[in-house]
Scaffold this active site. Structure first.
Site, PDB file in Angstrom:
ATOM      1  N   ARG A  10      -9.260  37.322  38.065  1.00  0.00           N
ATOM      2  CA  ARG A  10      -9.556  36.468  36.810  1.00  0.00           C
ATOM      3  C   ARG A  10     -10.608  37.422  35.780  1.00  0.00           C
ATOM      4  O   ARG A  10     -10.553  36.813  34.861  1.00  0.00           O
ATOM      5  CB  ARG A  10     -10.643  35.882  37.510  1.00  0.00           C
ATOM      6  CG  ARG A  10     -10.277  34.167  38.245  1.00  0.00           C
ATOM      7  CD  ARG A  10     -12.031  33.978  38.711  1.00  0.00           C
ATOM      8  NE  ARG A  10     -12.733  32.845  37.875  1.00  0.00           N
ATOM      9  CZ  ARG A  10     -13.491  31.865  37.606  1.00  0.00           C
ATOM     10  NH1 ARG A  10     -14.529  32.238  38.862  1.00  0.00           N
ATOM     11  NH2 ARG A  10     -13.685  31.668  37.025  1.00  0.00           N
ATOM     12  N   CYS A  11     -10.116  38.711  36.520  1.00  0.00           N
ATOM     13  CA  CYS A  11     -10.993  39.500  34.737  1.00  0.00           C
ATOM     14  C   CYS A  11      -9.786  40.265  34.253  1.00  0.00           C
ATOM     15  O   CYS A  11      -9.251  40.675  34.787  1.00  0.00           O
ATOM     16  CB  CYS A  11     -11.194  40.552  35.772  1.00  0.00           C
ATOM     17  SG  CYS A  11     -12.155  42.403  34.666  1.00  0.00           S
ATOM     18  N   LYS A  12      -9.692  40.419  33.044  1.00  0.00           N
ATOM     19  CA  LYS A  12      -8.594  40.396  32.004  1.00  0.00           C
ATOM     20  C   LYS A  12      -8.492  42.529  32.133  1.00  0.00           C
ATOM     21  O   LYS A  12      -7.235  42.418  32.177  1.00  0.00           O
ATOM     22  CB  LYS A  12      -9.125  40.022  30.639  1.00  0.00           C
ATOM     23  CG  LYS A  12      -8.102  40.512  29.732  1.00  0.00           C
ATOM     24  CD  LYS A  12      -8.566  40.091  27.956  1.00  0.00           C
ATOM     25  CE  LYS A  12      -7.275  40.668  27.010  1.00  0.00           C
ATOM     26  NZ  LYS A  12      -7.887  41.271  25.419  1.00  0.00           N
ATOM     27  N   ARG A  15      -7.067  42.668  35.140  1.00  0.00           N
ATOM     28  CA  ARG A  15      -5.405  42.119  34.707  1.00  0.00           C
ATOM     29  C   ARG A  15      -4.452  43.231  34.027  1.00  0.00           C
ATOM     30  O   ARG A  15      -3.098  43.652  34.457  1.00  0.00           O
ATOM     31  CB  ARG A  15      -5.294  40.489  34.400  1.00  0.00           C
ATOM     32  CG  ARG A  15      -5.176  39.687  35.103  1.00  0.00           C
ATOM     33  CD  ARG A  15      -5.145  38.027  34.763  1.00  0.00           C
ATOM     34  NE  ARG A  15      -5.776  38.380  33.158  1.00  0.00           N
ATOM     35  CZ  ARG A  15      -6.257  37.376  33.431  1.00  0.00           C
ATOM     36  NH1 ARG A  15      -7.874  37.508  33.971  1.00  0.00           N
ATOM     37  NH2 ARG A  15      -6.812  37.159  32.072  1.00  0.00           N
TER      38      ARG A  15
END
Length: 114
Positions: A10-12, A15
């Site tokens: 969920r963390c940019k 990713r």
């Protein structure tokens, strides 16, 4: 050499780190540390590889931290216990190999490990 990425999908930034690892051609495993939390022993080993004190790995902007721990004088062991209990407080992404580790913020930090 094999790599591990401690990843939060969920963390940019996490990713971005995962994408960089995929593009590197290196062999790696993904550990979604929110689903498979680290033990205190694992966290201590990771801190040693990072050459970090526990507070350097804490996401102090998180609500859990602000509401429960901010401003308290906590020992290293207490901080480790808090991160084990609340893995969301662990900075991300972390990439490690057999000898070293880096926090991939910014993602270019990962290049230093690869």
């Amino acid at each position: 050499m094999k790599y591990t990425i401690y990843h939060n999908a969920r963390c940019k930034k996490s990713r971005e780190g995962l994408e960089l690892l995929k593009n590197s051609g290196k062999e790696f495993v993904i550990r979604e540390y929110l689903k498979e939390p680290l033990s205190a022993k694992e966290l201590k080993l990771l801190l040693a590889k990072l050459n970090y004190t526990p507070i350097q790995l804490v996401r102090t902007g998180e609500k859990i931290w602000k509401d429960n721990y901010k401003g308290k004088d906590l020992s290293k062991d207490e901080l480790i216990h808090i991160m084990v209990e609340h893995p969301k407080l662990i900075e991300r992404p972390i990439i490690e190999n057999d000898k070293n580790a880096v926090v991939g913020r910014p993602a270019t930090e990962i290049d230093k490990l690869l």
